[in-house]
Design a protein around this motif. Structure first.
Motif, PDB file in Angstrom:
ATOM      1  N   MET A  10      17.859  -8.358  17.828  1.00 50.90           N
ATOM      2  CA  MET A  10      17.322  -9.076  19.065  1.00 50.90           C
ATOM      3  C   MET A  10      15.708  -9.055  18.929  1.00 50.90           C
ATOM      4  O   MET A  10      15.278 -10.374  18.922  1.00 50.90           O
ATOM      5  CB  MET A  10      17.620  -8.326  20.280  1.00 50.90           C
ATOM      6  CG  MET A  10      16.921  -8.854  21.359  1.00 50.90           C
ATOM      7  SD  MET A  10      17.259  -7.699  23.037  1.00 50.90           S
ATOM      8  CE  MET A  10      16.180  -6.243  22.373  1.00 50.90           C
ATOM      9  N   ASP A  11      15.156  -8.037  18.750  1.00 43.73           N
ATOM     10  CA  ASP A  11      13.539  -8.099  18.636  1.00 43.73           C
ATOM     11  C   ASP A  11      13.103  -8.805  17.524  1.00 43.73           C
ATOM     12  O   ASP A  11      13.321  -8.510  16.373  1.00 43.73           O
ATOM     13  CB  ASP A  11      13.117  -6.601  18.739  1.00 43.73           C
ATOM     14  CG  ASP A  11      13.152  -5.891  19.927  1.00 43.73           C
ATOM     15  OD1 ASP A  11      12.790  -6.607  20.952  1.00 43.73           O
ATOM     16  OD2 ASP A  11      13.949  -4.943  19.841  1.00 43.73           O
ATOM     17  N   GLY A  12      12.418 -10.066  17.684  1.00 41.98           N
ATOM     18  CA  GLY A  12      11.637 -10.827  16.507  1.00 41.98           C
ATOM     19  C   GLY A  12      12.583 -11.764  16.063  1.00 41.98           C
ATOM     20  O   GLY A  12      12.411 -12.576  15.372  1.00 41.98           O
ATOM     21  N   LEU A  22       9.188  -2.196  12.354  1.00 39.52           N
ATOM     22  CA  LEU A  22      10.163  -3.324  12.692  1.00 39.52           C
ATOM     23  C   LEU A  22      11.661  -2.641  12.389  1.00 39.52           C
ATOM     24  O   LEU A  22      11.859  -2.360  11.423  1.00 39.52           O
ATOM     25  CB  LEU A  22      10.090  -4.334  11.962  1.00 39.52           C
ATOM     26  CG  LEU A  22       8.471  -5.342  12.103  1.00 39.52           C
ATOM     27  CD1 LEU A  22       8.459  -6.510  11.531  1.00 39.52           C
ATOM     28  CD2 LEU A  22       8.545  -5.652  13.756  1.00 39.52           C
ATOM     29  N   GLY A  23      12.417  -2.841  13.516  1.00 42.23           N
ATOM     30  CA  GLY A  23      13.892  -2.548  13.118  1.00 42.23           C
ATOM     31  C   GLY A  23      14.226  -1.042  13.472  1.00 42.23           C
ATOM     32  O   GLY A  23      15.322  -0.685  13.401  1.00 42.23           O
ATOM     33  N   ARG A  24      13.274  -0.155  13.610  1.00 44.59           N
ATOM     34  CA  ARG A  24      13.357   1.364  13.446  1.00 44.59           C
ATOM     35  C   ARG A  24      13.765   1.778  14.977  1.00 44.59           C
ATOM     36  O   ARG A  24      13.175   1.166  15.868  1.00 44.59           O
ATOM     37  CB  ARG A  24      12.106   2.305  13.072  1.00 44.59           C
ATOM     38  CG  ARG A  24      11.687   1.708  11.597  1.00 44.59           C
ATOM     39  CD  ARG A  24      12.621   2.384  10.573  1.00 44.59           C
ATOM     40  NE  ARG A  24      12.283   2.024   9.170  1.00 44.59           N
ATOM     41  CZ  ARG A  24      12.537   2.885   8.378  1.00 44.59           C
ATOM     42  NH1 ARG A  24      13.375   4.058   8.417  1.00 44.59           N
ATOM     43  NH2 ARG A  24      12.497   2.526   7.265  1.00 44.59           N
ATOM     44  N   SER A  25      14.346   2.887  15.321  1.00 41.78           N
ATOM     45  CA  SER A  25      14.733   3.242  16.496  1.00 41.78           C
ATOM     46  C   SER A  25      13.143   3.954  16.969  1.00 41.78           C
ATOM     47  O   SER A  25      12.335   3.958  16.526  1.00 41.78           O
ATOM     48  CB  SER A  25      15.717   4.434  16.480  1.00 41.78           C
ATOM     49  OG  SER A  25      15.099   5.490  15.824  1.00 41.78           O
ATOM     50  N   ARG A  26      13.554   3.986  18.481  1.00 36.68           N
ATOM     51  CA  ARG A  26      12.170   4.482  19.377  1.00 36.68           C
ATOM     52  C   ARG A  26      11.762   5.938  18.672  1.00 36.68           C
ATOM     53  O   ARG A  26      10.513   6.068  18.361  1.00 36.68           O
ATOM     54  CB  ARG A  26      12.678   4.537  20.771  1.00 36.68           C
ATOM     55  CG  ARG A  26      11.495   4.502  21.511  1.00 36.68           C
ATOM     56  CD  ARG A  26      11.961   4.782  22.972  1.00 36.68           C
ATOM     57  NE  ARG A  26      12.727   3.344  23.605  1.00 36.68           N
ATOM     58  CZ  ARG A  26      13.313   3.638  24.628  1.00 36.68           C
ATOM     59  NH1 ARG A  26      13.187   4.540  25.409  1.00 36.68           N
ATOM     60  NH2 ARG A  26      13.885   2.502  24.969  1.00 36.68           N
ATOM     61  N   LEU A  27      12.707   6.742  18.452  1.00 35.57           N
ATOM     62  CA  LEU A  27      12.532   7.858  17.910  1.00 35.57           C
ATOM     63  C   LEU A  27      11.849   7.868  16.572  1.00 35.57           C
ATOM     64  O   LEU A  27      10.800   8.605  16.063  1.00 35.57           O
ATOM     65  CB  LEU A  27      13.332   8.937  17.931  1.00 35.57           C
ATOM     66  CG  LEU A  27      13.169  10.444  17.384  1.00 35.57           C
ATOM     67  CD1 LEU A  27      12.087  10.971  18.214  1.00 35.57           C
ATOM     68  CD2 LEU A  27      14.418  11.462  17.620  1.00 35.57           C
ATOM     69  N   SER A  58      18.586  -2.098  17.628  1.00 38.26           N
ATOM     70  CA  SER A  58      18.074  -0.624  17.519  1.00 38.26           C
ATOM     71  C   SER A  58      17.581  -0.499  19.109  1.00 38.26           C
ATOM     72  O   SER A  58      17.424   0.762  19.521  1.00 38.26           O
ATOM     73  CB  SER A  58      17.120  -0.426  16.671  1.00 38.26           C
ATOM     74  OG  SER A  58      17.276  -0.642  15.306  1.00 38.26           O
ATOM     75  N   SER A  59      17.179  -1.492  19.985  1.00 37.97           N
ATOM     76  CA  SER A  59      16.445  -1.169  20.903  1.00 37.97           C
ATOM     77  C   SER A  59      17.407  -0.545  22.187  1.00 37.97           C
ATOM     78  O   SER A  59      18.394  -1.149  22.196  1.00 37.97           O
ATOM     79  CB  SER A  59      15.942  -2.661  21.476  1.00 37.97           C
ATOM     80  OG  SER A  59      15.412  -2.430  23.043  1.00 37.97           O
ATOM     81  N   LYS A  60      16.888   0.413  22.893  1.00 37.88           N
ATOM     82  CA  LYS A  60      17.728   0.935  23.911  1.00 37.88           C
ATOM     83  C   LYS A  60      17.494   0.037  25.259  1.00 37.88           C
ATOM     84  O   LYS A  60      18.217   0.067  26.235  1.00 37.88           O
ATOM     85  CB  LYS A  60      17.416   2.288  24.203  1.00 37.88           C
ATOM     86  CG  LYS A  60      17.702   3.407  23.201  1.00 37.88           C
ATOM     87  CD  LYS A  60      17.342   4.750  23.701  1.00 37.88           C
ATOM     88  CE  LYS A  60      18.038   5.811  22.448  1.00 37.88           C
ATOM     89  NZ  LYS A  60      17.591   6.945  22.609  1.00 37.88           N
ATOM     90  N   ASN A  61      16.486  -0.997  25.027  1.00 32.38           N
ATOM     91  CA  ASN A  61      16.409  -1.833  26.123  1.00 32.38           C
ATOM     92  C   ASN A  61      16.996  -3.166  25.775  1.00 32.38           C
ATOM     93  O   ASN A  61      17.028  -4.243  26.799  1.00 32.38           O
ATOM     94  CB  ASN A  61      14.880  -2.111  26.470  1.00 32.38           C
ATOM     95  CG  ASN A  61      14.136  -1.058  26.584  1.00 32.38           C
ATOM     96  OD1 ASN A  61      14.295  -0.573  27.665  1.00 32.38           O
ATOM     97  ND2 ASN A  61      13.078  -0.530  25.809  1.00 32.38           N
ATOM     98  N   ALA A  62      18.223  -3.316  24.858  1.00 37.20           N
ATOM     99  CA  ALA A  62      18.451  -4.439  24.406  1.00 37.20           C
ATOM    100  C   ALA A  62      19.459  -5.363  25.622  1.00 37.20           C
ATOM    101  O   ALA A  62      19.318  -6.435  25.874  1.00 37.20           O
ATOM    102  CB  ALA A  62      19.413  -4.330  23.119  1.00 37.20           C
TER     103      ALA A  62
HETATM  104  C1  BG6 Z   1      13.846  -2.682  17.327  1.00 32.57           C
HETATM  105  C2  BG6 Z   1      12.459  -3.032  17.155  1.00 32.57           C
HETATM  106  O1  BG6 Z   1      14.708  -3.552  17.701  1.00 32.57           O
HETATM  107  O2  BG6 Z   1      13.983  -1.583  18.503  1.00 32.57           O
HETATM  108  C3  BG6 Z   1      11.538  -1.495  16.931  1.00 32.57           C
HETATM  109  O3  BG6 Z   1      12.314  -3.990  16.190  1.00 32.57           O
HETATM  110  C4  BG6 Z   1      11.749  -0.847  18.262  1.00 32.57           C
HETATM  111  O4  BG6 Z   1      10.092  -2.322  16.967  1.00 32.57           O
HETATM  112  C5  BG6 Z   1      12.983  -0.480  18.297  1.00 32.57           C
HETATM  113  O5  BG6 Z   1      10.954   0.237  18.195  1.00 32.57           O
HETATM  114  C6  BG6 Z   1      13.394   0.302  19.547  1.00 32.57           C
HETATM  115  O6  BG6 Z   1      13.075  -0.319  20.890  1.00 32.57           O
HETATM  116  P1  BG6 Z   1      13.234   0.250  22.216  1.00 32.57           P
HETATM  117  O7  BG6 Z   1      13.289  -0.664  22.963  1.00 32.57           O
HETATM  118  O8  BG6 Z   1      14.358   1.168  22.297  1.00 32.57           O
HETATM  119  O9  BG6 Z   1      12.121   1.273  22.492  1.00 32.57           O
END
Ligand code: BG6
Ligand code: MG
Length: 216
Positions: free
Chosen positions: A10-12, A45-50, A113-117
């Motif tokens: 999603m992100d990017g 990029l792509g890494r989890s929040r933690l 990886s985003s918890k906001n996806a």
């Molecule tokens: C990934 C992003 O998709 O999601 C990262 O590329 C980001 O930059 C990661 O840290 C976690 O996102 P969120 O929204 O859970 O903080």
């Protein structure tokens, strides 16, 4: 190999939240007096929040309580920046690409990886286009581990070898290859050069080329 499903990061890839993540980390870095550059941001990029926080801290050890506090702040800053996100913020060409894939009768999914996806995809008004959305809340091992993509394949009931992933991060390309999937890398050779196909942006993606190259 026969492509039966497309899995999108999603992100990017779907929306350009990369500058918003950068700004949020930058704000935190100023408060915490930790140097943070655009080049440092590339590593996240792509890494989890933690995992991102641990890279951001550059080896500095802090308590789990401080970790949670900093992650909450970073996420709060990020939410301030995405509060007006809407369909206008879709990356150019992405909606047409998603519609073309659906028209071909292939499965379509998000693996982020985003918890906001889920929140972000619904703000973008495209949730109805996906058969499945797997996000950072549903996995224990983040990219570059393959878990996120394997869970997605499971969710859409397509074998990993029949899936192709669209990714803009090095960690995501590695995760997809480790899941035994093909990958379309979006971005420069230095970042996504290991992908099966590479394009500079979403608009350049040539579906016919990809589907033909994979139908033996
Ligand atoms: C990934 C992003 O998709 O999601 C990262 O590329 C980001 O930059 C990661 O840290 C976690 O996102 P969120 O929204 O859970 O903080
Ligand atoms: Mg990405």
């Amino acid at each position: 190999m026969n492509i039966k499903a497309f899995i999108f990061d999603m992100d990017g890839v779907i929306t350009d939240t990369v500058p918003y993540h950068y700004e949020s980390w930058k704000r935190l870095s100023e408060e915490e007096n930790i140097p943070f550059t655009k080049e440092d941001n590339e590593q996240l990029l792509g890494r989890s929040r933690l995992d991102s926080l641990r890279i951001f801290l550059k080896g500095k050890k802090i308590t789990p309580h401080r970790e949670a506090e900093m992650l909450e702040k970073k996420n709060q800053y990020f939410h301030e920046l995405i509060k007006n996100l809407n369909e206008q913020d879709l990356i150019p060409g992405i909606k047409d690409l998603l519609l073309a894939i659906r028209k071909l009768g292939l499965k379509l999914s998000v693996a982020s990886s985003s918890k906001n996806a889920k929140f972000i995809i619904s703000k973008l008004g495209i949730a109805h286009l996906f058969d499945c959305i797997i996000d950072g809340n549903l996995v224990t091992k983040a990219k570059p581990e393959p878990e996120l993509f394997l869970k997605t394949a499971d969710c859409i009931a397509v074998s990993p070898c029949n899936c192709i992933v669209v990714e803009d991060s090095a960690a995501g390309v590695e995760a997809a290859l480790r899941a035994n999937m093909k990958v379309i890398g979006i971005g420069p050779e230095e970042r996504v050069g290991k992908a099966t196909f590479r394009y500079n942006n979403i608009k350049e993606i040539n579906l016919t080329e990809i589907l033909h190259a994979n139908q033996n």
